[in-house]
Design a protein around this motif. Structure first.
Motif, PDB file in Angstrom:
ATOM      1  N   ARG A 100      12.957  14.590 -59.219  1.00  0.00           N
ATOM      2  CA  ARG A 100      12.286  13.356 -59.603  1.00  0.00           C
ATOM      3  C   ARG A 100      10.814  13.394 -59.193  1.00  0.00           C
ATOM      4  O   ARG A 100      10.456  13.953 -58.159  1.00  0.00           O
ATOM      5  CB  ARG A 100      12.932  12.164 -58.891  1.00  0.00           C
ATOM      6  CG  ARG A 100      14.300  11.836 -59.421  1.00  0.00           C
ATOM      7  CD  ARG A 100      14.400  10.331 -59.698  1.00  0.00           C
ATOM      8  NE  ARG A 100      15.766   9.981 -60.064  1.00  0.00           N
ATOM      9  CZ  ARG A 100      16.172   9.922 -61.332  1.00  0.00           C
ATOM     10  NH1 ARG A 100      15.337  10.160 -62.315  1.00  0.00           N
ATOM     11  NH2 ARG A 100      17.419   9.608 -61.606  1.00  0.00           N
ATOM     12  N   GLY A 101      10.011  12.733 -60.009  1.00  0.00           N
ATOM     13  CA  GLY A 101       8.619  12.493 -59.630  1.00  0.00           C
ATOM     14  C   GLY A 101       7.874  13.763 -59.281  1.00  0.00           C
ATOM     15  O   GLY A 101       7.972  14.774 -59.972  1.00  0.00           O
ATOM     16  N   SER A 102       7.139  13.691 -58.176  1.00  0.00           N
ATOM     17  CA  SER A 102       6.333  14.844 -57.792  1.00  0.00           C
ATOM     18  C   SER A 102       7.243  15.951 -57.281  1.00  0.00           C
ATOM     19  O   SER A 102       7.988  15.746 -56.333  1.00  0.00           O
ATOM     20  CB  SER A 102       5.357  14.456 -56.693  1.00  0.00           C
ATOM     21  OG  SER A 102       4.467  13.485 -57.153  1.00  0.00           O
ATOM     22  N   PHE A 103       7.146  17.090 -57.933  1.00  0.00           N
ATOM     23  CA  PHE A 103       7.919  18.240 -57.463  1.00  0.00           C
ATOM     24  C   PHE A 103       7.550  18.594 -56.038  1.00  0.00           C
ATOM     25  O   PHE A 103       8.361  19.057 -55.258  1.00  0.00           O
ATOM     26  CB  PHE A 103       7.632  19.449 -58.355  1.00  0.00           C
ATOM     27  CG  PHE A 103       8.652  19.657 -59.409  1.00  0.00           C
ATOM     28  CD1 PHE A 103       9.548  18.669 -59.759  1.00  0.00           C
ATOM     29  CD2 PHE A 103       8.726  20.870 -60.068  1.00  0.00           C
ATOM     30  CE1 PHE A 103      10.493  18.879 -60.738  1.00  0.00           C
ATOM     31  CE2 PHE A 103       9.670  21.093 -61.051  1.00  0.00           C
ATOM     32  CZ  PHE A 103      10.554  20.094 -61.394  1.00  0.00           C
ATOM     33  N   GLN A 104       6.283  18.427 -55.730  1.00  0.00           N
ATOM     34  CA  GLN A 104       5.775  18.825 -54.434  1.00  0.00           C
ATOM     35  C   GLN A 104       4.893  17.707 -53.931  1.00  0.00           C
ATOM     36  O   GLN A 104       4.018  17.235 -54.661  1.00  0.00           O
ATOM     37  CB  GLN A 104       4.944  20.107 -54.573  1.00  0.00           C
ATOM     38  CG  GLN A 104       5.448  21.252 -53.729  1.00  0.00           C
ATOM     39  CD  GLN A 104       4.668  22.525 -53.996  1.00  0.00           C
ATOM     40  OE1 GLN A 104       4.563  22.940 -55.131  1.00  0.00           O
ATOM     41  NE2 GLN A 104       4.144  23.123 -52.959  1.00  0.00           N
ATOM     42  N   ALA A 105       5.117  17.271 -52.715  1.00  0.00           N
ATOM     43  CA  ALA A 105       4.351  16.134 -52.204  1.00  0.00           C
ATOM     44  C   ALA A 105       3.727  16.435 -50.852  1.00  0.00           C
ATOM     45  O   ALA A 105       2.775  15.783 -50.448  1.00  0.00           O
ATOM     46  CB  ALA A 105       5.255  14.903 -52.097  1.00  0.00           C
ATOM     47  N   LEU A 106       4.262  17.413 -50.146  1.00  0.00           N
ATOM     48  CA  LEU A 106       3.852  17.661 -48.764  1.00  0.00           C
ATOM     49  C   LEU A 106       3.581  19.126 -48.547  1.00  0.00           C
ATOM     50  O   LEU A 106       4.080  19.991 -49.274  1.00  0.00           O
ATOM     51  CB  LEU A 106       4.996  17.232 -47.818  1.00  0.00           C
ATOM     52  CG  LEU A 106       5.255  15.735 -47.730  1.00  0.00           C
ATOM     53  CD1 LEU A 106       6.649  15.490 -47.154  1.00  0.00           C
ATOM     54  CD2 LEU A 106       4.190  15.062 -46.873  1.00  0.00           C
ATOM     55  N   LYS A 107       2.812  19.367 -47.514  1.00  0.00           N
ATOM     56  CA  LYS A 107       2.620  20.764 -47.139  1.00  0.00           C
ATOM     57  C   LYS A 107       2.674  20.876 -45.621  1.00  0.00           C
ATOM     58  O   LYS A 107       2.455  19.892 -44.898  1.00  0.00           O
ATOM     59  CB  LYS A 107       1.280  21.268 -47.650  1.00  0.00           C
ATOM     60  CG  LYS A 107       0.077  20.541 -47.069  1.00  0.00           C
ATOM     61  CD  LYS A 107      -1.224  21.151 -47.578  1.00  0.00           C
ATOM     62  CE  LYS A 107      -2.412  20.378 -47.005  1.00  0.00           C
ATOM     63  NZ  LYS A 107      -3.679  20.886 -47.522  1.00  0.00           N
ATOM     64  N   SER A 108       2.965  22.069 -45.177  1.00  0.00           N
ATOM     65  CA  SER A 108       2.940  22.286 -43.732  1.00  0.00           C
ATOM     66  C   SER A 108       1.490  22.352 -43.300  1.00  0.00           C
ATOM     67  O   SER A 108       0.638  22.851 -44.006  1.00  0.00           O
ATOM     68  CB  SER A 108       3.660  23.588 -43.379  1.00  0.00           C
ATOM     69  OG  SER A 108       3.049  24.693 -44.009  1.00  0.00           O
ATOM     70  N   ASP A 109       1.218  21.798 -42.123  1.00  0.00           N
ATOM     71  CA  ASP A 109      -0.164  21.772 -41.643  1.00  0.00           C
ATOM     72  C   ASP A 109      -0.147  22.109 -40.158  1.00  0.00           C
ATOM     73  O   ASP A 109      -0.821  21.482 -39.352  1.00  0.00           O
ATOM     74  CB  ASP A 109      -0.736  20.362 -41.889  1.00  0.00           C
ATOM     75  CG  ASP A 109      -2.232  20.310 -41.620  1.00  0.00           C
ATOM     76  OD1 ASP A 109      -2.904  21.359 -41.767  1.00  0.00           O
ATOM     77  OD2 ASP A 109      -2.727  19.231 -41.243  1.00  0.00           O
ATOM     78  N   ASP A 110       0.681  23.072 -39.841  1.00  0.00           N
ATOM     79  CA  ASP A 110       0.877  23.381 -38.426  1.00  0.00           C
ATOM     80  C   ASP A 110       0.117  24.646 -38.058  1.00  0.00           C
ATOM     81  O   ASP A 110       0.324  25.699 -38.669  1.00  0.00           O
ATOM     82  CB  ASP A 110       2.366  23.577 -38.138  1.00  0.00           C
ATOM     83  CG  ASP A 110       2.643  23.457 -36.643  1.00  0.00           C
ATOM     84  OD1 ASP A 110       3.261  22.471 -36.244  1.00  0.00           O
ATOM     85  OD2 ASP A 110       2.184  24.363 -35.894  1.00  0.00           O
ATOM     86  N   PRO A 111      -0.799  24.536 -37.097  1.00  0.00           N
ATOM     87  CA  PRO A 111      -1.604  25.709 -36.736  1.00  0.00           C
ATOM     88  C   PRO A 111      -0.748  26.894 -36.283  1.00  0.00           C
ATOM     89  O   PRO A 111      -1.165  28.043 -36.430  1.00  0.00           O
ATOM     90  CB  PRO A 111      -2.499  25.212 -35.603  1.00  0.00           C
ATOM     91  CG  PRO A 111      -2.036  23.864 -35.225  1.00  0.00           C
ATOM     92  CD  PRO A 111      -1.139  23.336 -36.308  1.00  0.00           C
ATOM     93  N   ARG A 112       0.452  26.603 -35.763  1.00  0.00           N
ATOM     94  CA  ARG A 112       1.325  27.713 -35.351  1.00  0.00           C
ATOM     95  C   ARG A 112       1.786  28.514 -36.572  1.00  0.00           C
ATOM     96  O   ARG A 112       1.870  29.735 -36.527  1.00  0.00           O
ATOM     97  CB  ARG A 112       2.542  27.179 -34.579  1.00  0.00           C
ATOM     98  CG  ARG A 112       2.195  26.659 -33.198  1.00  0.00           C
ATOM     99  CD  ARG A 112       3.331  25.871 -32.595  1.00  0.00           C
ATOM    100  NE  ARG A 112       3.517  24.581 -33.297  1.00  0.00           N
ATOM    101  CZ  ARG A 112       4.440  23.692 -32.967  1.00  0.00           C
ATOM    102  NH1 ARG A 112       5.315  23.935 -31.982  1.00  0.00           N
ATOM    103  NH2 ARG A 112       4.543  22.535 -33.622  1.00  0.00           N
TER     104      ARG A 112
END
Lengths: 492, 483
Positions: B284-296
């Motif tokens: 549904r909707g946005s296939f992708q909405a988030l991303k990892s943003d972890d410096p590790r």
């Protein structure tokens, strides 16, 4: 420097060359060859920059061709230029006969813009080898300024024997008026006629290598792919700016349609560019006026109903896409005049005799090629063609062998360059007969007497008769003549 | 008969070619673009992944590396890769750019020096961060897992203008051609604007090679069965890593360019599905909405992506035979999906077979395997803490973001393209696409390719704003404005 200065200097140089040996001159030509080889990329660059040639054309035709020729010359010249012994007839018993091939003196070489290095070198080298001083007048469109001078700089004989007079037609006319001993001209028929006319009252011999409308005759038993590829190379090498370019392709009718299709397909793959690294097939035209001639001929053909595949000039350049022209008729300019550009008219023929007639009717007669599996037929057609060179199952290849003479028939000129004949063309033969010093008078000297007349009659009968009896008659008459000749006229 | 001599021919219409064409056309240059793929109206793009792969990508969608360890994907349509990517447009960080500067010798590779170019292309695009209101179940699982495990995440920035997820749009076609012209592919953005400014485009034109000359460049290839040849004062290869490298190699330039085809990278991606008892409705909707943003993660050389795909692609990526596979497919609505995208460090190599076929020598090296394993472990942790009932690992790795092969740099032995974007020794032949990348950045490359295209436009047009820190190896030519 005026033309007279050039000639004065040339005459002085020619005098100097008389002191040199052929071996010394050939040694310098061998060094010249080495130098060209070592500097071939530089030379190719300069040739490309002035002519617009693609790099492979520059390397193969201009440099490799020149090196090939120099190689041949070095090997062949000693024999070709050697003093010749010829037989002496029995009537001149006790004497020896020779032919000496001597330098002419000063040779004026006038070269065109299509192969500025090759044509210059293949005239300069034999002229020099034969002991002549040379004045080269290169085309003002492709002077290659400084190139030859730098190549011969530290070759003492060659650098004094070779002068280069840069300039246009006026320069050439002035040089001719200064009376060189020979003129070698390569270029258009129109200029050739003008040169011949100027030289005639001065009694200067002229070799003319003029243009052509060279034909390629293809019978229907050939390999289509190879033959088509050969036709395209023959028509488009050096962007069609070769005097021996294929300018009319005659194909036997059963093969015509397939061959046109194959040609079109192969033509579309040919890449046009200049200043390349060896990867362009067809370079630029050398001059704007030649582009205009080619375009005008194509436009004329189009108007008269020809079908044109390809063609066109890339805006702002001298690059012409190659063109294949079909539905060609004799009234088209491109069938009447030399085109000298990347244009290939393709015509059909039905039989051998008709094809030969068409080719021989062109007025020109430089070279031709005949393609057939049947070598007897090919040879038969080759003999019937009124041209100076024929390649069988290949194209523009007689030029590839420096041992073969090069020159045309009719409107394509006269005289030969290259080969033994071309080298001899830079000489005049001197006939020499050598007798010893002795007290005997010759039978044909004075006094003439009735008796001597009778004996000469017997001698001639003996000479023209056959068999031992005739020989004896000849010998007896000879002996009697000899003894009779030693006697003075009887004074009663 | 006059044949055109263009100021520029651009081969390829993706992130590099599209942006460059726009800027050159805007400067009044006569530009011809040659694209191997076809032109599509947005509403006509294929509506499923199978057809999209077959019709919008090279080789029908997947090209295996020589050892078949990776399946590579690249666009073959007007708009190139920007039509088939997710249009995630992030800038590179100094971790990526410092590495480039070190490898290339160009200090113009820095966040600061690139900033102006990023600004310029971003200004011409509609960029949206996906709001939480547009999250689907897959995004919520991803967020939940990250939060529970203490990893940093961030909203995704995407090139889109009118997805209308809030209004109920559910087209599922982000990875094919966007039917709404919302996704900011060059086909929807730079190309139409460039065409208004006079850009000419020929599609269905497959280029075989180029011949560089003193007066310009001849570009040859075919349209259908017809052999064609075009001529321009300059040619820009923007045919992507595989395309530009192939064209240069096929032009016989391998000997002159020792670095050609070397330094080929991608971002190997490994998809892991998980099944949940409740419907996830990841489609549904946005296939992708988030991303990892972890410096590790960044330091470890991977990132986790919150992805999903249509049923055809899911069927391709789901593991198991017959019944097991069928069961997972039946539970399509219950599937969540996260992939680990690895920052590749083992360079591959491109070559041509004797017959002129492109060979992709690219193996997964030990570092990539290790990075993938670390990421996959975290994905499993996420699934575990969010209550997945089953975890299913896709059997194949996919190689996305094909990069390198024509690296930009100072020296011929280690690079192909000079700082002015000209191929070494060939001042009229340029490369402007992802093949310029000296290494894999670990970040989606599209925006940076666009930014480099903007920088290239400046270099080609001889603008006063020459990129900082560039040593001008061919100043006369770079300043020359073609006729």
């Amino acid at each position: 420097m005026t033309a007279t200065h050039y000639l004065d200097q040339a005459r002085t140089a020619a005098e100097g060359l008389r002191e040199s040996s052929l071996k010394e001159r050939l040694a310098e030509l061998a060094l010249l060859r080495q130098r060209i080889d070592q500097r071939r990329e530089d030379i190719a660059e300069q040739v490309m920059a002035e002519t617009g040639k693609c790099r492979t054309d520059a390397l193969v035709s201009e440099i490799m061709g020149s090196l090939d020729y120099l190689h041949w010359l070095n090997k062949a010249a000693p024999a070709v230029l050697a003093d010749e012994k010829v037989s002496t007839p029995i009537a001149l018993m006790g004497k020896a006969s020779r032919i000496w091939h001597e330098a002419l003196g000063t040779v004026l070489i006038i070269t065109p813009w299509n192969y500025p290095l090759h044509i210059a070198l293949t005239a300069i080298a034999p002229a020099f080898a034969a002991g002549n001083a040379v004045i080269l007048k290169p085309s003002e469109h492709t002077p290659l300024k400084g190139l030859l001078e730098s190549l011969v700089a530290d070759l003492p004989l060659l650098s004094s024997a070779l002068q280069i007079a840069y300039g246009d037609g006026d320069t050439a006319r002035a040089l001719i008026d200064a009376r060189p001993d020979k003129i070698c001209f390569t270029g258009s028929a129109a200029t050739g006629k003008a040169i011949l006319a100027q030289a005639a009252p001065l009694l200067i011999p002229v070799d003319l290598e003029l243009g052509g409308k060279d034909a390629m005759l293809v019978f229907d038993d050939v390999d289509l792919h190879r033959t088509s590829a050969g036709a395209l190379w023959g028509a488009f090498t050096n962007a069609g700016q070769s005097c021996t370019s294929v300018e009319a392709l005659y194909v036997q009718r059963p093969l015509y349609r397939d061959m046109v299709a194959t040609l079109a397909q192969q033509l579309d793959a040919l890449i046009v560019n200049e200043g390349d690294a060896g990867d362009a097939d067809i370079g630029a035209m050398t001059t704007d006026f030649q582009c205009d001639i080619v375009e005008a001929q194509l436009e004329d053909a189009r108007k008269k109903g020809a079908q044109i595949h390809g063609g066109g000039r890339i805006a702002g350049t001298r690059l012409l896409r190659p063109a294949l022209v079909t539905e060609v008729t004799p009234d088209m300019l491109l069938m009447q005049q030399e085109t000298f550009g990347p244009v290939l008219p393709v015509l059909a023929f039905d039989n051998e005799a008709e094809a030969i007639r068409q080719v021989n009717n062109s007025g020109f007669g430089l070279s031709a090629s005949v393609w057939s599996k049947d070598l007897d037929r090919a040879a038969r057609v080759a003999r019937a063609l009124r041209v100076g060179a024929v390649s069988i199952n290949n194209v523009m290849l007689t030029e590839g062998n420096p041992a073969l003479p090069f020159g045309g028939v009719g409107a394509s000129g006269s005289g030969r360059v290259k080969g033994a004949e071309g080298l001899r063309g830079m000489t005049r033969s001197k006939a020499v007969l050598i007798d010893k010093q002795h007290g005997k008078l010759e039978a044909n000297w004075y006094p003439y007497t009735r008796e001597k007349y009778r004996l000469f009659g017997q001698l001639i009968s003996g000479l023209s008769g056959k068999g031992l009896a005739a020989l004896l008659r000849f010998a007896r008459a000879g002996l009697q003549l000899e003894s009779h000749a030693q006697k003075p006229r009887r004074n009663p | 008969m006059k044949l055109s001599r263009y100021d520029y021919i651009i081969v390829g219409s993706g992130a590099g070619g599209g942006v460059l064409a726009f800027h050159l056309a805007r400067a009044g240059k006569r530009v011809l673009m040659l694209e191997a793929g076809q032109r599509w109206q947005p509403r006509d793009y294929p509506d499923n992944e199978l057809d999209a792969s077959a019709r919008l990508m090279w080789s029908g969608g997947v090209e295996p590396s020589q050892d078949a360890s990776l399946m590579l994907m690249r666009g073959r349509t007007l708009g190139g890769g920007t039509v088939i990517n997710q249009c995630l447009l992030d800038r590179f960080d100094d971790i990526a750019l410092d590495d480039w500067a070190a490898r290339s010798g160009l200090d113009s590779f820095s966040e600061t020096a690139m900033g102006r170019h990023y600004d310029a292309v971003e200004a011409d695009l509609s960029l949206q961060s996906i709001p939480e209101s547009d999250w689907n179940g897959n995004a919520r699982i991803y967020a939940d897992g990250f939060d529970r495990l203490g990893y940093r995440r961030a909203p995704l920035r995407r090139g889109q203008s009118r997805c209308d997820v809030a209004g109920g749009n559910d087209c599922m076609r982000c990875l094919g051609g966007c039917p709404r012209a919302s996704k900011q592919s060059t086909a929807a953005t730079f190309l139409p604007r460039a065409e208004e400014l006079g850009l000419e485009i020929i599609t269905g034109c497959h280029i075989h090679g180029v011949v560089h000359g003193s007066a310009g460049v001849t570009v040859y290839g075919q349209v259908g069965r017809e052999q064609v040849q075009f001529f321009a004062a300059r040619c820009v290869l923007a045919a992507g890593t595989l395309g530009s490298s192939r064209i240069l190699m096929n032009s016989g330039l391998g000997d002159a360019l020792p670095a050609l085809g070397k330094g080929f990278f991608c971002h190997p991606q490994f998809v892991t599905f998980a099944r949940y008892a409740e419907p996830v409705d990841a489609h549904r909707g946005s296939f992708q909405a988030l991303k990892s943003d972890d410096p590790r993660f960044r330091a470890a050389g991977f990132k986790l992506e919150n992805v999903f795909m249509g049923p055809v692609a899911a069927a391709y990526l789901l593991p198991g035979g017959a019944r097991a596979h069928q069961r997972l497919m039946r539970d399509y609505r219950h599937l969540a999906c996260i992939e680990v995208a690895v920052r590749d460090v083992t360079p591959g190599r491109l070559s041509l077979s004797r017959g002129g076929q492109l060979r992709i020598h690219k193996s997964l090296g030990a570092p990539e395997r290790k990075r993938a394993r670390e990421g996959l472990k975290i994905i499993r942790d996420i699934y575990r803490v969010t209550g997945a009932t089953e975890v299913a690992q896709a059997p194949t790795g996919i190689g996305l973001h094909l990069m390198g092969g024509c690296a930009q740099g100072l020296h011929r032995d280690s690079s192909v393209v000079n700082p002015e974007f000209a191929v070494h020794g060939m001042p009229r032949l340029h490369v402007v696409d992802g093949s310029l990348f000296p290494s894999a950045p670990g970040i989606n490359p599209s925006l940076t390719i666009m930014a480099l295209a903007h920088r290239a436009a400046e270099a080609l047009l001889g603008g006063a704003q020459a990129p900082a820190g560039i040593s001008r190896s061919v100043p006369a030519d770079a300043a020359e404005v073609s006729a």
